[in-house]
Design an enzyme around this catalytic site. Structure first.
Site, PDB file in Angstrom:
ATOM      1  N   GLU A  74       0.862  -1.184   0.000  1.00  0.00           N
ATOM      2  CA  GLU A  74       0.000   0.000   0.000  1.00  0.00           C
ATOM      3  C   GLU A  74       0.897   1.231   0.000  1.00  0.00           C
ATOM      4  O   GLU A  74       1.730   1.398   0.895  1.00  0.00           O
ATOM      5  CB  GLU A  74      -0.936   0.017   1.207  1.00  0.00           C
ATOM      6  CG  GLU A  74      -1.879   1.209   1.187  1.00  0.00           C
ATOM      7  CD  GLU A  74      -2.843   1.246   2.367  1.00  0.00           C
ATOM      8  OE1 GLU A  74      -3.657   2.189   2.420  1.00  0.00           O
ATOM      9  OE2 GLU A  74      -2.767   0.351   3.231  1.00  0.00           O
ATOM     10  N   ASP A  99       4.886   4.984   3.542  1.00  0.00           N
ATOM     11  CA  ASP A  99       4.541   6.407   3.619  1.00  0.00           C
ATOM     12  C   ASP A  99       5.737   7.141   4.210  1.00  0.00           C
ATOM     13  O   ASP A  99       6.695   6.511   4.681  1.00  0.00           O
ATOM     14  CB  ASP A  99       3.288   6.623   4.479  1.00  0.00           C
ATOM     15  CG  ASP A  99       2.487   7.855   4.058  1.00  0.00           C
ATOM     16  OD1 ASP A  99       3.113   8.918   3.861  1.00  0.00           O
ATOM     17  OD2 ASP A  99       1.254   7.756   3.939  1.00  0.00           O
ATOM     18  N   ASP A 149      -1.796  12.338  -4.000  1.00  0.00           N
ATOM     19  CA  ASP A 149      -1.882  13.774  -4.244  1.00  0.00           C
ATOM     20  C   ASP A 149      -2.149  14.016  -5.727  1.00  0.00           C
ATOM     21  O   ASP A 149      -1.387  13.562  -6.577  1.00  0.00           O
ATOM     22  CB  ASP A 149      -0.569  14.436  -3.831  1.00  0.00           C
ATOM     23  CG  ASP A 149      -0.681  15.949  -3.720  1.00  0.00           C
ATOM     24  OD1 ASP A 149      -1.417  16.556  -4.534  1.00  0.00           O
ATOM     25  OD2 ASP A 149      -0.048  16.528  -2.821  1.00  0.00           O
ATOM     26  N   LYS A 153      -2.428  21.555 -10.395  1.00  0.00           N
ATOM     27  CA  LYS A 153      -1.893  22.542 -11.336  1.00  0.00           C
ATOM     28  C   LYS A 153      -1.122  21.843 -12.445  1.00  0.00           C
ATOM     29  O   LYS A 153      -0.338  20.926 -12.198  1.00  0.00           O
ATOM     30  CB  LYS A 153      -0.995  23.537 -10.602  1.00  0.00           C
ATOM     31  CG  LYS A 153      -1.741  24.415  -9.610  1.00  0.00           C
ATOM     32  CD  LYS A 153      -0.810  25.409  -8.933  1.00  0.00           C
ATOM     33  CE  LYS A 153      -1.579  26.285  -7.944  1.00  0.00           C
ATOM     34  NZ  LYS A 153      -0.693  27.244  -7.252  1.00  0.00           N
ATOM     35  N   ASP A 185     -10.457  10.886  -6.064  1.00  0.00           N
ATOM     36  CA  ASP A 185     -11.686  11.671  -6.177  1.00  0.00           C
ATOM     37  C   ASP A 185     -11.446  12.920  -7.027  1.00  0.00           C
ATOM     38  O   ASP A 185     -12.257  13.853  -6.995  1.00  0.00           O
ATOM     39  CB  ASP A 185     -12.223  12.061  -4.791  1.00  0.00           C
ATOM     40  CG  ASP A 185     -11.295  12.983  -4.036  1.00  0.00           C
ATOM     41  OD1 ASP A 185     -10.107  13.094  -4.415  1.00  0.00           O
ATOM     42  OD2 ASP A 185     -11.750  13.621  -3.052  1.00  0.00           O
ATOM     43  N   ARG A 223     -13.059   8.231   6.270  1.00  0.00           N
ATOM     44  CA  ARG A 223     -13.614   9.519   6.676  1.00  0.00           C
ATOM     45  C   ARG A 223     -13.319  10.581   5.634  1.00  0.00           C
ATOM     46  O   ARG A 223     -14.194  11.390   5.272  1.00  0.00           O
ATOM     47  CB  ARG A 223     -13.031   9.913   8.029  1.00  0.00           C
ATOM     48  CG  ARG A 223     -13.534  11.247   8.572  1.00  0.00           C
ATOM     49  CD  ARG A 223     -12.923  11.494   9.936  1.00  0.00           C
ATOM     50  NE  ARG A 223     -11.466  11.415   9.871  1.00  0.00           N
ATOM     51  CZ  ARG A 223     -10.676  11.254  10.930  1.00  0.00           C
ATOM     52  NH1 ARG A 223     -11.209  11.111  12.122  1.00  0.00           N
ATOM     53  NH2 ARG A 223      -9.369  11.217  10.794  1.00  0.00           N
TER      54      ARG A 223
END
Length: 244
Positions: A74, A99, A149, A153, A185, A223
């Site tokens: 992941e 991460d 992310d 732009k 999204d 969430r």
């Protein structure tokens, strides 16, 4: 922040392996006492530094699972809530969660311990170095990239992780039948993801119509995602399978 050898490094690979533009910045601020405690206690056992200096033996890394157990990578797990839920729902699969967000690393380790999970390991550093230098071809049952992310732009699009070079590398680390699962999204990014994944000859879309997939049951509704849906965002899942 951490005594020598007891927590994640700020830049484990240094400048030895990577000179491309990075799509992330290590963040070590606002570590709570609980997160710090989890890192100090659990990092030596469950933490992996992405230093690019060795190949990982996944059976050795996930020594609490039977040899040959599937392992999913992941990339980018935030605070780790979804990772913990997926690990709890599928205890026979190892999750290697990568991460650079130190509070999230501590939070994930602490939650995994509280849930009694033995199938989670946390990797610190650049996931591309992890894939290229530390994981063998065909070693992964899946790769998950959820809500990276979007760098909206145009001048920053080169920082997006889902690029042809990354997808080719990721596909090479999947075993035949392994899944590359992305979710976003941000609609323009979703369209780019679909094109890039479709263009990779080593992958096939799991959807017969060649489009986006419904959210699978194994990906929890987070969430963050729920907040986006409340704002009218459309979440897109992409599930592509590694060809033999």
């Amino acid at each position: 922040m951490f005594p020598d050898g007891t927590g994640p490094s700020a830049n484990p690979a240094g400048d030895r392996h990577e000179r491309r533009i990075r799509s992330f910045q290590p963040r070590r601020s606002r570590v709570t006492a609980a997160q710090r405690d989890a890192l100090l206690r659990l990092w030596p056992e469950w933490g992996v530094e992405i230093d690019g200096d060795r190949r990982l033996d996944l059976d050795e890394l996930f020594d609490t699972l039977p040899p040959g157990s599937p392992v999913v990578l992941e990339i980018g797990f935030g605070m780790g809530e979804a990772t913990v839920r997926m690990a709890a729902d599928d205890p026979a699969t190892g999750i290697l969660a990568a991460d650079v967000h130190t509070p999230g690393q501590g939070n994930l380790l602490g939650q995994a311990e509280r849930e009694g999970l033995s199938n989670v390991r946390v990797a610190n550093g650049d996931a591309i170095i992890l894939l290229r230098e530390m994981l063998d071809p065909g070693s992964l049952a899946g790769i998950r990239v959820f809500f990276p992310d979007p760098w909206p732009k145009k001048r920053h699009h080169k920082r997006r992780i889902i690029q042809p070079e990354f997808v080719e590398l990721a596909a090479s680390r999947l075993r035949p039948g392994g899944l590359l699962h992305c979710a976003t999204d941000w609609e323009p990014y979703a369209e780019q993801m679909l094109q890039v994944l479709t263009d990779c000859p080593a992958l096939e879309n799991t959807q017969p119509d060649g489009g986006f997939a419904p959210r699978p049951d194994f990906r929890p509704l987070t969430r963050f995602e729920r907040q986006g849906l409340d704002k009218g965002h459309v979440v897109r899942d992409l599930l592509f399978r590694r060809l033999p």
